[in-house]
Design an enzyme around this catalytic site. Structure first.
Site, mmCIF file in Angstrom:
data_model
loop_
_atom_site.group_PDB
_atom_site.id
_atom_site.type_symbol
_atom_site.label_atom_id
_atom_site.label_comp_id
_atom_site.label_asym_id
_atom_site.label_seq_id
_atom_site.Cartn_x
_atom_site.Cartn_y
_atom_site.Cartn_z
ATOM 1 N N CYS A 71 13.514 10.472 7.299
ATOM 2 C CA CYS A 71 13.458 9.954 8.669
ATOM 3 C C CYS A 71 14.809 10.089 9.346
ATOM 4 O O CYS A 71 14.886 10.346 10.537
ATOM 5 C CB CYS A 71 12.990 8.506 8.662
ATOM 6 N N LYS B 150 0.881 -1.179 0.000
ATOM 7 C CA LYS B 150 0.000 0.000 0.000
ATOM 8 C C LYS B 150 0.912 1.221 0.000
ATOM 9 O O LYS B 150 1.449 1.613 1.038
ATOM 10 C CB LYS B 150 -0.889 -0.028 1.251
ATOM 11 N N GLU C 42 10.012 15.782 15.663
ATOM 12 C CA GLU C 42 10.435 15.611 14.276
ATOM 13 C C GLU C 42 9.596 16.550 13.415
ATOM 14 O O GLU C 42 8.382 16.377 13.287
ATOM 15 C CB GLU C 42 10.220 14.165 13.832
ATOM 16 N N GLU D 203 9.467 1.614 11.248
ATOM 17 C CA GLU D 203 10.528 2.618 11.069
ATOM 18 C C GLU D 203 9.832 3.965 11.101
ATOM 19 O O GLU D 203 9.075 4.305 10.204
ATOM 20 C CB GLU D 203 11.230 2.349 9.742
#
Ligand code: NAD
Length: 490
Positions: free
Chosen positions: A293, A184, A392, A259
């Site tokens: 990331c 997906k 983040e 992750e």
């Protein structure tokens, strides 16, 4: 809404799911608009996959696993992956442009991602028949063999920031290990994955080994992660969605790799080679507009050189231009308007809180007005406890904080909920080793950052950055489990 957005889309810009090797429209015929990050205009439409589509894809994958795909030897699987690597390389121009139009990466970055995908497929293709089990010494009358076996059907939820690379490291490894897969992609980044799935069909992957269902996370994504026919899930994305994915997986008692991003520190000691460090320090946050990331989003600088390094980094930031991704800008647009707003809000709050902007780039004069551009922004000094040092941001925003000694550097570097990557800049080899080995991070770089792309290097996090490892041989093992065979012979 812009007028052009209302214009009909050419048929070849409408993309179906790929299920069992066939192009399949969403079961209820719904489509999602794909907007170009560069100008906000309509680029394509993709199927808005439903739970029924996901169910069909999982069944196709199961049939492949129990059929033609599952019967292939490891060598044959590896050869198919290598053929796909070659097909991706041959298609590099088209994939590069498509990726740039779909996700707004500057062309050079898209090209690096596409060649990275080819390298992942080559790496896992050549590794497929080197993955083997063990023989365990046991009772004198018994032989014990431990096989490494695939889970069966694996589900892959891919984010929008590096669709090609994350597809390569996750789906490439799962296929090499012998799993059949259902992917997906992110709703903002489906086009290149659909194209690669078609290349896989062309080079002869058996029907159903690789299925792609596009659509929204809360529908197609949630249907995939909660489907009882999925045996293992690989997820990359936000911590919030990671929690939802792991909760869904728990209901079906299957494993997940998560992750989930980071707030990675670049630690600069006063004996570092600053000239060497500077371009790397800046690129570690600017690459992909900070939507990475493993972005190096925090600079920790020893106090004696703090002002000098801040001034040098600020000068570089002032020269950075966000611009149209097809015109070689320093950084492209954010992926969508929501991400642009998210970054802008962080910057507004930082200004309200009285934080100092040490260096701010600009937006290129010829950047289309409807695009999602944000200027690169460097703030210093920023207290370690502030939101901007802890959250983040996922944009081109860098913060710098001073430290006095090694112990403080380690405390600050490890002082967020995340733990993905860190770097240490020093000429002192013993200090580099000592500090490097104190980092709570899945990867630590010394006098470099993210060197070489890291396809061969295990990658993953501590804490809120997630768990499990992708990339490298460890990433291949992650998509297998064991079966122990005990044979009595006396
Ligand atoms: P997200 O986590 O919502 O989306 C990532 C993927 O998960 C997409 O494919 C999405 O469709 C899917 N998804 C969403 N909800 C789901 C659900 N309930 N079940 C299953 N799948 C689901 O990320 P986003 O909304 O695209 O971005 C939000 C923030 O996440 C960003 O600002 C950034 O901080 C972070 N992010 C991190 C990474 C990373 O590489 N670690 C990548 C993308 C985004």
């Amino acid at each position: 809404m812009n007028d052009q957005l209302r214009q009909p889309v050419a048929p070849d810009m409408v993309h179906a799911n790929i299920i069992g090797g066939q192009d399949v429209e969403a079961s209820d015929g719904d489509l999602l608009d794909v907007l170009s990050p560069a100008d906000g205009l309509l680029l394509a439409r993709i199927a808005s996959g439903t739970a029924r589509d996901v169910d069909a894809a999982v069944k196709a994958a199961r049939a492949a696993f129990e059929g033609a795909w599952g019967r292939l030897t490891a060598t044959e699987r590896g050869r198919l992956l290598i053929k796909l690597a070659h097909a991706v390389e041959a298609d590099v121009e088209t994939l590069t442009l498509l990726e740039t139009r779909d996700v707004g990466k500057p062309l050079a970055q898209s090209r690096a991602d596409v060649t990275g995908l080819a390298r992942y497929l080559e790496y896992y293709g050549t590794a497929a028949d080197k993955l083997h089990g063990d023989v365990i010494p046991y009772l004198g009358t018994h032989f014990v063999g431990v096989e490494r076996v695939p889970f069966g059907v694996t589900g892959h939820i891919v984010p929008w920031n590096y669709p090609m690379q994350i597809f390569g490291r996750s789906v490439g490894a799962a296929l090499a290990a012998g799993n059949a897969t259902v992917v997906k992609p992110a709703e903002d980044a489906s086009l290149t994955i659909l194209r690669v799935a078609k290349l896989a069909r062309d080079v002869g992957f058996p029907q159903g080994a690789l299925n792609v269902v596009t659509g929204l996370g809360r529908t197609a994504g949630a249907a995939l992660t909660s489907h009882p026919g999925i045996d293992f899930i690989s997820f990359t994305g936000s911590p919030e969605t990671g929690t939802a994915v792991q909760t869904a997986a728990a209901q079906n008692h299957v494993g997940v790799t998560l992750e989930l991003g980071g707030k990675s520190a670049q630690v600069v000691f006063d004996d570092a080679d600053i000239e060497r460090a500077l371009p790397v320090l800046v690129n570690a946050i600017i690459q992909n507009g900070g939507q990475t990331c493993s972005a190096g989003s925090r600079l920790l600088i020893q106090r004696g050189i703090f002002d000098d390094v801040v001034n040098a980094v600020a000068a570089r930031f002032k020269a950075l231009r966000a611009g149209h991704p097809e015109r070689s800008p320093d950084l492209g647009p954010m992926i969508n308007q929501a991400q642009q707003r998210r970054v802008e809000k962080y910057l507004e709050k930082a200004r309200q809180d009285g934080l100092t902007v040490a260096g701010e780039g600009g937006i290129a004069a010829d950047a289309p007005s409807g695009g999602y551009y944000v200027p690169a922004t460097f703030l210093a000094p920023v207290p370690h406890e502030s939101t901007l040092s802890q959250d983040e941001v996922f944009g081109p925003v860098l913060v710098a904080t001073p430290f006095d000694d090694e112990a403080e550097a380690i405390r600050l570097a490890n002082g967020t909920a995340y733990g993905l990557v860190a770097s240490v800049w020093t000429r002192d080899a013993m200090r580099a080793t000592r500090v490097g080995r104190s980092m709570r991070a899945g990867q630590v770089f010394v006098n470099c950052y993210g060197a070489g792309g890291g396809i061969e290097l295990p990658f993953g996090g501590f804490g809120k950055s997630g768990h499990g490892r992708e990339k490298g041989f460890e990433g291949l093992v992650e998509f297998t489990t064991t079966r122990t065979l005990v044979i009595a012979h006396g």
